[in-house]
Write a protein that holds these residues in place. Structure first.
Motif, mmCIF file in Angstrom:
data_model
loop_
_atom_site.group_PDB
_atom_site.id
_atom_site.type_symbol
_atom_site.label_atom_id
_atom_site.label_comp_id
_atom_site.label_asym_id
_atom_site.label_seq_id
_atom_site.Cartn_x
_atom_site.Cartn_y
_atom_site.Cartn_z
ATOM 1 N N THR A 205 -12.676 -0.398 -29.750
ATOM 2 C CA THR A 205 -12.228 -1.201 -28.663
ATOM 3 C C THR A 205 -13.554 -1.951 -27.989
ATOM 4 O O THR A 205 -13.600 -2.964 -27.738
ATOM 5 N N LEU B 165 -14.444 -0.722 -16.411
ATOM 6 C CA LEU B 165 -13.470 -0.625 -17.487
ATOM 7 C C LEU B 165 -12.483 -1.828 -17.352
ATOM 8 O O LEU B 165 -12.292 -2.284 -16.287
ATOM 9 N N MET C 137 -6.354 -3.263 -22.455
ATOM 10 C CA MET C 137 -6.581 -2.802 -23.594
ATOM 11 C C MET C 137 -5.377 -1.945 -24.238
ATOM 12 O O MET C 137 -5.423 -2.094 -25.481
HETATM 13 P P1 ADP Z 1 -19.841 2.910 -24.989
HETATM 14 O O1 ADP Z 1 -18.933 3.945 -25.535
HETATM 15 O O2 ADP Z 1 -21.176 3.070 -25.271
HETATM 16 O O3 ADP Z 1 -19.558 3.021 -23.249
HETATM 17 P P2 ADP Z 1 -18.181 0.827 -25.971
HETATM 18 O O4 ADP Z 1 -19.027 -0.289 -27.040
HETATM 19 O O5 ADP Z 1 -17.187 1.780 -26.631
HETATM 20 O O6 ADP Z 1 -19.365 1.639 -25.145
HETATM 21 O O7 ADP Z 1 -17.487 0.123 -24.938
HETATM 22 C C1 ADP Z 1 -18.205 -1.108 -24.063
HETATM 23 C C2 ADP Z 1 -17.557 -1.731 -22.852
HETATM 24 O O8 ADP Z 1 -16.083 -2.000 -23.241
HETATM 25 C C3 ADP Z 1 -17.156 -0.386 -21.676
HETATM 26 O O9 ADP Z 1 -18.131 -0.199 -20.977
HETATM 27 C C4 ADP Z 1 -16.040 -1.160 -21.255
HETATM 28 O O10 ADP Z 1 -16.268 -2.169 -20.113
HETATM 29 C C5 ADP Z 1 -15.222 -1.898 -22.364
HETATM 30 N N1 ADP Z 1 -14.114 -1.129 -23.020
HETATM 31 C C6 ADP Z 1 -14.069 -0.518 -24.284
HETATM 32 N N2 ADP Z 1 -12.971 0.149 -24.529
HETATM 33 C C7 ADP Z 1 -12.461 0.147 -23.348
HETATM 34 C C8 ADP Z 1 -11.285 0.732 -23.024
HETATM 35 N N3 ADP Z 1 -10.321 1.667 -23.549
HETATM 36 N N4 ADP Z 1 -10.723 0.631 -21.558
HETATM 37 C C9 ADP Z 1 -11.577 -0.091 -20.635
HETATM 38 N N5 ADP Z 1 -12.566 -0.694 -21.092
HETATM 39 C C10 ADP Z 1 -12.906 -0.581 -22.490
#
Ligand code: ADP
Length: 240
Positions: A33, A60, A66
């Motif tokens: 995501t 988030l 999401m």
């Molecule tokens: P990491 O695991 O290194 O924190 P990601 O690349 O998975 O980073 O995610 C980066 C950003 O994307 C998160 O800090 C958040 O803001 C957003 N994000 C990703 N997946 C979700 C989710 N399932 N729900 C809410 N926000 C999400």
């Protein structure tokens, strides 16, 4: 029996790398995501504009946004035999929605892998992490500053949310909102198997332990006494 995997763990735990390896090995799509949101930002879509400020603050993106994104992705035909999710679910409401989506989609069980890494190691990894500014691929650990991406030739950059203040905030958000998922998957999700994986080991050792968890789950799922497949319920540690 579909292979439906989710990876739980703080930023920097190595979920994305291991999710990619697992997905390739078992021939199912990796769905990240974070990568999807970064693509939306690069393409300048409305979702990208909405998500950028939230991501850069370390917060988030709202659950309904999401869930809609993941629902659309899970409806594509390539998820019929499973998927590896990286970065979703991140909250208990997202986890509950995922249970429903799986029932609608392929009816498989869910294998939840919690990747555990100490805090000081997470900071070290996030500080040196680089991604390709064009295609978003992670640079291999230790990649030199002037190296270019082997997939597309793009330059490596520091993620805008990998600076120290934002990392602290992301870890705080993880503890408050994502850590409760461990209890959810260990105790209350109706169809999941839960494993802890020690992520503070060489990459290949972590991969081997994840593979062992997958194989154990698949064996258990095939052992229904009445000859039908059943989903293994339980909690296992693979931390040595
Ligand atoms: P990491 O695991 O290194 O924190 P990601 O690349 O998975 O980073 O995610 C980066 C950003 O994307 C998160 O800090 C958040 O803001 C957003 N994000 C990703 N997946 C979700 C989710 N399932 N729900 C809410 N926000 C999400």
């Amino acid at each position: 029996m579909p292979l439906n995997v989710i990876m739980l763990g703080p930023p920097g735990a190595g979920k994305g790398t291991q999710a990619g390896r697992l997905a390739r090995e078992y021939g199912v799509p990796k769905i990240s995501t974070g990568d999807s949101l970064r693509e939306e930002v690069t393409r300048g879509t409305e979702l990208g504009r909405l998500a950028k400020a939230t991501m850069d603050a370390g917060h988030l993106v709202p659950d309904d946004v999401m869930v809609a994104l993941v629902r659309d992705r899970l409806l594509r035909p390539d998820t019929a035999s499973g998927f590896v999710l990286d970065g979703f679910p991140r909250t208990v409401p997202q986890a509950m929605e995922l249970d429903t989506l799986i029932q609608e989609r392929n009816h498989g069980g869910l294998l939840a892998l919690q990747v555990i890494v100490p805090l000081d190691e997470l900071f070290r990894r996030l500080y040196i992490r680089r991604i390709c500014g064009l295609c978003g691929s992670d640079a291999a650990p230790g990649t030199l500053d002037d190296a270019v991406c082997s997939k597309c030739g793009g330059e490596f950059i520091h993620r805008t949310d990998d600076n120290e203040d934002v990392v602290r905030e992301r870890l705080r958000v993880f503890e408050a909102q994502t850590e409760p998922l461990v209890a959810y998957y260990a105790n209350s999700s109706p169809t999941s198997t839960f494993f802890k994986i020690n992520g503070n080991q060489p990459l290949d050792t972590v991969t081997a332990q994840i593979r062992a968890a997958v194989e154990q789950t698949q064996r258990a799922a095939g052992q229904g006494a009445d000859g039908t497949q059943r989903v293994a319920l339980g909690r296992q540690d693979v931390t040595s």
